[in-house]
Enzyme design. Structure first.
Site, short mmCIF file in Angstrom:
data_model
loop_
_atom_site.label_atom_id
_atom_site.label_comp_id
_atom_site.label_asym_id
_atom_site.label_seq_id
_atom_site.Cartn_x
_atom_site.Cartn_y
_atom_site.Cartn_z
N LYS A 150 31.81 37.10 41.43
CA LYS A 150 32.22 38.15 40.70
C LYS A 150 32.32 37.82 39.02
O LYS A 150 32.67 36.57 38.93
CB LYS A 150 33.22 38.82 40.84
CG LYS A 150 34.57 38.06 41.01
CD LYS A 150 35.63 37.80 39.59
CE LYS A 150 36.69 37.15 39.76
NZ LYS A 150 37.32 36.64 38.53
N GLY B 118 36.36 31.41 46.14
CA GLY B 118 37.10 31.26 47.46
C GLY B 118 37.52 32.74 47.92
O GLY B 118 37.56 32.98 49.22
N ASP C 42 42.39 38.47 44.07
CA ASP C 42 41.03 39.19 43.81
C ASP C 42 40.52 39.33 45.23
O ASP C 42 39.15 39.86 45.19
CB ASP C 42 39.98 37.83 43.31
CG ASP C 42 40.22 37.53 41.82
OD1 ASP C 42 41.05 38.37 41.12
OD2 ASP C 42 39.95 36.50 41.43
N MET D 242 34.43 25.61 42.47
CA MET D 242 35.62 26.01 42.43
C MET D 242 36.33 25.79 41.18
O MET D 242 35.86 25.24 40.40
CB MET D 242 36.34 24.83 43.45
CG MET D 242 35.58 24.61 44.64
SD MET D 242 36.68 24.39 46.15
CE MET D 242 38.19 23.56 45.39
#
Ligand code: C5P
Length: 291
Positions: A16, A111, A145, A104
């Site tokens: 996203k 994640g 999220d 990351m």
């Protein structure tokens, strides 16, 4: 995606970007109240899930830097197991394998997206029968999220990110650049100089015409991230040559909307750091599993 009785293979966990991200307040527990537009991209990680009956949850290829117990996919699987147990359903086990593409600490929701894909795919594989709404409510325990990815559509998010309304956004190509820093989200949110009082906006400010989202608002986390991690500012100012370049989430990645795939390819080739092109998605590729 391949679905059999014993496995769900090739499950997408898309990235996203936050088209804008406003910090509008803070809760008593320290979490921040946000207003943000979340856009799904057609690029991300891919996960495989296999049933197994000889062990608990097994992560076949954990990242060296993340102990399997704190891996969000493993935590998502355990959370679903506990929920099934509470409902008197038979506890199931599985093996998870991830093809990791998303960096990351990049603000792309990597994640969180892996965790949401785990919830959706295992809900199907284990025949848990939870609805999208039920999975979304559980998901917030894994991270702010995660509910968005379970929701499965581009969204205007409020609260800490868990209050979601579908929005239509323009179909577009984006270029995403990854400065060589991993940004820990709590460090950005806890900064003294973070602006936490941006004025509330209304969804109606952009919802009647997707074009209004072009250049709308700002990312309130960007100034703090660029002060603490100057590499972000350097990469963003390079990308500014091609349009409105912004940071996504708490960074470190920056993105820019481009005219078409050809322009995306040209920018990616000349980028000073790792770069990708991606097209917008209207819906999460796994959304149909919850219809
Ligand atoms: O929920 P998530 O794991 O993504 O958040 C990581 C950290 O970022 C939280 O522990 C919190 O410090 C901060 N955060 C926040 N407000 C949010 C989301 C995250 O303060 N809305």
């Amino acid at each position: 995606m391949i679905i059999t009785e014993a496995a769900v293979l090739g499950c997408a966990a898309p990235a996203k970007i936050n088209l804008f991200l406003h910090v509008v307040g803070r809760r008593a527990d320290g979490y921040h109240l946000l207003q943000s537009a979340f856009q799904l991209l057609d690029w991300g990680d891919t996960l495989d899930f296999h049933l197994r009956d000889d062990a608990q949850i097994v992560h076949r290829n954990p990242l060296a830097s993340v102990p399997p117990e704190s891996d969000l996919c493993v935590r998502a699987a355990r959370l679903l197991q506990r929920e099934m147990q509470a409902r008197g359903q038979t506890i199931q086990r599985c093996e998870i394998r991830i093809d990791k593409q998303l960096p990351m600490g990049g603000g792309l929701g990597g994640g969180s997206s892996d965790a949401a894909t785990s919830l959706i795919a295992l809900n199907h594989l284990w025949r848990a029968g939870l609805s999208r709404q039920e999975l979304q409510e559980m998901a917030v325990q894994l991270g702010a999220d995660v509910p968005f990815f379970v929701f499965g559509e581009n969204a205007f998010a409020e609260g800490i990110g868990e209050k979601l309304q579908a929005i239509s956004t323009e179909e577009a190509w984006y270029v995403v650049l990854a400065p060589e820093v991993m940004i820990p989200t709590p460090q950005i949110f806890s900064a003294k100089d973070l602006t936490r009082d941006t004025n509330h906006i209304k969804i109606a400010d952009f919802s009647n015409d997707a074009k209004k989202l072009r250049g709308f608002g700002k990312n309130d986390l960007q100034a703090v991230a660029e002060r603490l991690f100057p590499a972000v500012a350097e990469v963003r100012s390079w990308l500014e040559k091609f349009g409105d370049a912004r940071m996504t989430g708490s960074g470190s990645c920056v993105f820019c909307r481009v005219e078409d795939e050809f322009h995306a390819d040209v920018i990616v080739k000349s980028a000073p750091v790792k770069a990708w092109k991606a097209k917008t998605l209207k819906r999460h590729p796994l959304a149909q599993m919850l219809d």
